[in-house]
Write a protein that holds these residues in place. Sequence first.
Motif, PDB file in Angstrom:
ATOM      1  N   ASN A   1      10.022  -0.473  -4.452  1.00 42.63           N
ATOM      2  CA  ASN A   1      11.101  -1.269  -3.859  1.00 42.63           C
ATOM      3  C   ASN A   1      11.668  -0.700  -2.570  1.00 42.63           C
ATOM      4  N   GLN A   2      11.621   0.593  -2.400  1.00 37.72           N
ATOM      5  CA  GLN A   2      12.308   1.242  -1.283  1.00 37.72           C
ATOM      6  C   GLN A   2      11.358   1.675  -0.162  1.00 37.72           C
ATOM      7  N   VAL A   3      10.452   0.801   0.244  1.00 39.20           N
ATOM      8  CA  VAL A   3       9.482   1.179   1.271  1.00 39.20           C
ATOM      9  C   VAL A   3       9.843   0.690   2.676  1.00 39.20           C
ATOM     10  N   ASP A   4      10.844  -0.175   2.793  1.00 36.88           N
ATOM     11  CA  ASP A   4      11.142  -0.780   4.092  1.00 36.88           C
ATOM     12  C   ASP A   4      11.448   0.243   5.180  1.00 36.88           C
ATOM     13  N   THR A   5      12.071   1.350   4.823  1.00 35.92           N
ATOM     14  CA  THR A   5      12.372   2.401   5.803  1.00 35.92           C
ATOM     15  C   THR A   5      11.706   3.722   5.431  1.00 35.92           C
ATOM     16  N   ALA A   6      10.824   3.682   4.444  1.00 37.13           N
ATOM     17  CA  ALA A   6      10.162   4.907   3.992  1.00 37.13           C
ATOM     18  C   ALA A   6       9.240   5.454   5.073  1.00 37.13           C
ATOM     19  N   ASP A   7       9.127   6.754   5.121  1.00 38.34           N
ATOM     20  CA  ASP A   7       8.274   7.453   6.073  1.00 38.34           C
ATOM     21  C   ASP A   7       6.853   7.540   5.493  1.00 38.34           C
ATOM     22  N   ALA A   8       5.921   6.846   6.102  1.00 39.22           N
ATOM     23  CA  ALA A   8       4.549   6.811   5.596  1.00 39.22           C
ATOM     24  C   ALA A   8       3.907   8.199   5.613  1.00 39.22           C
ATOM     25  N   ASP A   9       4.127   8.962   6.670  1.00 39.82           N
ATOM     26  CA  ASP A   9       3.539  10.305   6.733  1.00 39.82           C
ATOM     27  C   ASP A   9       4.063  11.179   5.595  1.00 39.82           C
ATOM     28  N   GLU A  10       5.353  11.069   5.324  1.00 42.62           N
ATOM     29  CA  GLU A  10       5.948  11.842   4.225  1.00 42.62           C
ATOM     30  C   GLU A  10       5.338  11.422   2.900  1.00 42.62           C
ATOM     31  N   ALA A  11       5.171  10.117   2.700  1.00 47.38           N
ATOM     32  CA  ALA A  11       4.626   9.619   1.434  1.00 47.38           C
ATOM     33  C   ALA A  11       3.204  10.130   1.213  1.00 47.38           C
ATOM     34  N   PHE A  12       2.375  10.089   2.253  1.00 41.05           N
ATOM     35  CA  PHE A  12       1.000  10.575   2.102  1.00 41.05           C
ATOM     36  C   PHE A  12       0.970  12.088   1.892  1.00 41.05           C
TER      37      PHE A  12
ATOM     38  N   LEU B   1       0.833  -1.210   0.000  1.00 47.24           N
ATOM     39  CA  LEU B   1       0.000   0.000   0.000  1.00 47.24           C
ATOM     40  C   LEU B   1       0.863   1.253   0.000  1.00 47.24           C
ATOM     41  N   LEU B   2       1.925   1.256   0.782  1.00 46.88           N
ATOM     42  CA  LEU B   2       2.807   2.425   0.815  1.00 46.88           C
ATOM     43  C   LEU B   2       3.464   2.626  -0.545  1.00 46.88           C
ATOM     44  N   GLY B   3       3.858   1.532  -1.183  1.00 43.00           N
ATOM     45  CA  GLY B   3       4.413   1.631  -2.525  1.00 43.00           C
ATOM     46  C   GLY B   3       3.415   2.199  -3.513  1.00 43.00           C
ATOM     47  N   LEU B   4       2.156   1.814  -3.381  1.00 41.79           N
ATOM     48  CA  LEU B   4       1.119   2.356  -4.267  1.00 41.79           C
ATOM     49  C   LEU B   4       0.955   3.861  -4.066  1.00 41.79           C
ATOM     50  N   VAL B   5       0.970   4.309  -2.825  1.00 39.83           N
ATOM     51  CA  VAL B   5       0.852   5.747  -2.553  1.00 39.83           C
ATOM     52  C   VAL B   5       2.028   6.489  -3.178  1.00 39.83           C
ATOM     53  N   ARG B   6       3.231   5.961  -2.975  1.00 40.14           N
ATOM     54  CA  ARG B   6       4.429   6.587  -3.548  1.00 40.14           C
ATOM     55  C   ARG B   6       4.374   6.560  -5.076  1.00 40.14           C
ATOM     56  N   HIS B   7       3.954   5.440  -5.644  1.00 38.26           N
ATOM     57  CA  HIS B   7       3.853   5.321  -7.098  1.00 38.26           C
ATOM     58  C   HIS B   7       2.859   6.333  -7.661  1.00 38.26           C
ATOM     59  N   LEU B   8       1.707   6.445  -7.020  1.00 38.95           N
ATOM     60  CA  LEU B   8       0.694   7.364  -7.545  1.00 38.95           C
ATOM     61  C   LEU B   8       1.094   8.820  -7.361  1.00 38.95           C
ATOM     62  N   ALA B   9       1.910   9.129  -6.371  1.00 38.96           N
ATOM     63  CA  ALA B   9       2.488  10.478  -6.275  1.00 38.96           C
ATOM     64  C   ALA B   9       3.389  10.726  -7.490  1.00 38.96           C
ATOM     65  N   GLU B  10       4.197   9.723  -7.836  1.00 38.96           N
ATOM     66  CA  GLU B  10       5.058   9.827  -9.028  1.00 38.96           C
ATOM     67  C   GLU B  10       4.219  10.025 -10.288  1.00 38.96           C
ATOM     68  N   VAL B  11       3.156   9.249 -10.414  1.00 37.44           N
ATOM     69  CA  VAL B  11       2.310   9.298 -11.602  1.00 37.44           C
ATOM     70  C   VAL B  11       1.624  10.659 -11.717  1.00 37.44           C
ATOM     71  N   GLU B  12       1.082  11.162 -10.620  1.00 32.83           N
ATOM     72  CA  GLU B  12       0.457  12.500 -10.627  1.00 32.83           C
ATOM     73  C   GLU B  12       1.478  13.545 -11.091  1.00 32.83           C
TER      74      GLU B  12
END
Length: 174
Positions: A98-109, A60-71
Amino acid sequence: MSTDSASARPVRVEPPMAADETAMLSAWLDFHRATLAVKCEGLTAEQLRLRSAAPSSLSLLGLVRHLAEVERYWFQIILSGGDAKSLYCEEDRDGDFNQVDTADADEAFATWRTQVELAREAAAGVPLETPGKKLRAGEQVTLRWILVHMIEEYARHNGHADLIRELIDGTTGE
């Protein structure tokens, strides 16, 4: 997409049954944006990082990050002609996933929400026939094409999000 100000919970607004094309496409895109937020609601950062099934890096976090990239890509680069750098994929083409293991969820959202707002601003008042300022794979695309593509992108990934959410805690829904 909107949030209930009292709870800051995502609220999905049903698209209108009748509207002009711009309003209809924008409403459906916002509906799908809000669906992603609903699918992620109430989860911990660890739950958001949970991978769907090996060998996939889908989360799910990867999807949020991906869709930020896509937007960012479609509205800031293709439509508006900007030279915005990748948010998560500079070193790894699939770094958003791929790089979500230490990614900040709040930052991604926060980044995703910012990119959604920037996309809305880029499209505001622009006629659907307007071609993007940059080519995509050597082809001209219009704002209409971008909006339809974005609806498809979110719809496909929201299907992934639904399955991942069910894996995490059994929650299902539309």
